[in-house]
Design a protein around this motif. Structure first.
Motif, PDB file in Angstrom:
ATOM      1  N   ASP A 192       0.813  -1.216   0.000  1.00  0.00           N
ATOM      2  CA  ASP A 192       0.000   0.000   0.000  1.00  0.00           C
ATOM      3  C   ASP A 192       0.848   1.268   0.000  1.00  0.00           C
ATOM      4  O   ASP A 192       0.586   2.209  -0.761  1.00  0.00           O
ATOM      5  N   ALA A 193       1.861   1.303   0.859  1.00  0.00           N
ATOM      6  CA  ALA A 193       2.683   2.513   0.953  1.00  0.00           C
ATOM      7  C   ALA A 193       3.469   2.734  -0.340  1.00  0.00           C
ATOM      8  O   ALA A 193       3.600   3.876  -0.804  1.00  0.00           O
ATOM      9  N   TYR A 194       3.983   1.660  -0.909  1.00  0.00           N
ATOM     10  CA  TYR A 194       4.780   1.767  -2.139  1.00  0.00           C
ATOM     11  C   TYR A 194       3.936   2.323  -3.277  1.00  0.00           C
ATOM     12  O   TYR A 194       4.338   3.268  -3.960  1.00  0.00           O
ATOM     13  N   ALA A 203      -6.850  -1.065  -5.237  1.00  0.00           N
ATOM     14  CA  ALA A 203      -8.125  -1.240  -5.926  1.00  0.00           C
ATOM     15  C   ALA A 203      -8.013  -0.811  -7.387  1.00  0.00           C
ATOM     16  O   ALA A 203      -8.513  -1.494  -8.296  1.00  0.00           O
ATOM     17  N   ARG A 204      -7.358   0.302  -7.627  1.00  0.00           N
ATOM     18  CA  ARG A 204      -7.195   0.772  -9.003  1.00  0.00           C
ATOM     19  C   ARG A 204      -6.331  -0.187  -9.800  1.00  0.00           C
ATOM     20  O   ARG A 204      -6.623  -0.483 -10.970  1.00  0.00           O
ATOM     21  N   LEU A 205      -5.265  -0.696  -9.177  1.00  0.00           N
ATOM     22  CA  LEU A 205      -4.380  -1.619  -9.887  1.00  0.00           C
ATOM     23  C   LEU A 205      -5.085  -2.924 -10.210  1.00  0.00           C
ATOM     24  O   LEU A 205      -4.904  -3.487 -11.301  1.00  0.00           O
ATOM     25  N   ARG A 206      -5.905  -3.423  -9.291  1.00  0.00           N
ATOM     26  CA  ARG A 206      -6.673  -4.640  -9.578  1.00  0.00           C
ATOM     27  C   ARG A 206      -7.636  -4.404 -10.743  1.00  0.00           C
ATOM     28  O   ARG A 206      -7.814  -5.281 -11.603  1.00  0.00           O
ATOM     29  N   ALA A 207      -8.269  -3.240 -10.759  1.00  0.00           N
ATOM     30  CA  ALA A 207      -9.203  -2.931 -11.847  1.00  0.00           C
ATOM     31  C   ALA A 207      -8.472  -2.834 -13.186  1.00  0.00           C
ATOM     32  O   ALA A 207      -8.961  -3.336 -14.208  1.00  0.00           O
ATOM     33  N   GLU A 208      -7.305  -2.202 -13.201  1.00  0.00           N
ATOM     34  CA  GLU A 208      -6.513  -2.115 -14.433  1.00  0.00           C
ATOM     35  C   GLU A 208      -6.089  -3.503 -14.891  1.00  0.00           C
ATOM     36  O   GLU A 208      -6.148  -3.820 -16.088  1.00  0.00           O
TER      37      GLU A 208
END
Length: 233
Positions: A192-194, A203-208
């Protein structure tokens, strides 16, 4: 069959989408983790193809990861012999170091799906298959372009995204192999911090990943198949 050795620097960063074109090109794939007791004794010149994958460590973090020095030294021997080698993210940075270039922290964290910008050399290379295709970026380090290599691609934040040397060496800072691998969840775990430093979130990365991943991997496979087809003999 020809032999391909996949070097993993962490268990959740394997060959992923590149497996299919490597096997289709007639290579029998073996893999080794850098933490495997057998790794220090492996001959890195012998395999017909070496594929060096990513990892969360930096090439310069040799105190925390003493195996890095040994790996870079043996990789340098392979590259001096001009043996076919593919590097992804940390693997590309290892290649740069083995060729005598400096590897160091980059200006920002670059995380998420976005296309790379091909120069003229890149447009005439196997990277043409990923032109305009959003590919996964997940890095905070960069490198100087090694002497004797050709730059192929950049992004606004990172000039050195991909390079090659002749037909036998291809180094990719980005991850065109990722998009269908369920181990992507392991990348996000505890990150999360990275990723927040890069201005995004899990959440955005999973959606992408869900929306773009299949097209990314299809383009990445075409790129690697093209590169493998151009290997000597």
């Amino acid at each position: 069959m020809k032999s391909a050795l996949v070097i993993r620097h962490t268990p959740y960063e394997g060959i992923a989408g590149f497996r299919l074109p490597v096997e289709a090109a007639g290579f029998a794939i073996d893999r080794v983790d850098v933490t495997d007791p057998a790794f220090p004794a492996l001959d890195l010149i012998a395999p017909d193809l070496v594929v060096m994958m990513g990892g969360p460590m930096g090439v310069y973090e040799t105190a925390a990861h003493p195996w890095i020095v040994h790996e870079v030294e043996r990789l340098a021997e392979r590259l001096a012999a001009d043996r076919p080698t593919l590097g992804v993210c940390l693997g590309a940075q290892m290649i740069a170091a083995a060729l005598g270039a400096r590897v160091y922290p980059g200006p920002v964290k670059e995380v998420g799906f976005a296309p790379v910008l091909l120069n003229d050399a890149g447009a005439g290379s196997p990277l043409r298959h990923i032109a305009g295709v959003p590919v996964l970026h997940w890095h905070g380090d960069t490198f100087d372009l090694p002497d004797g290599t050709e730059l192929l691609a950049s992004t606004p934040a990172y000039r050195h995204q991909a390079f090659r040397r002749g037909d036998t060496l291809l180094a990719l800072q980005c991850h065109p192999e990722m998009g269908l691998d369920p181990r992507f969840d392991a990348w996000l775990d505890g990150a999360d911090a990275y990723v927040a430093e890069a201005g995004t979130d899990a959440a955005r990365l999973r959606a992408e990943h869900a929306r773009l991943g299949a097209d990314t991997v299809a383009a990445g496979r075409r790129m690697i198949a093209d590169w493998l087809d151009g290997l000597p003999g």
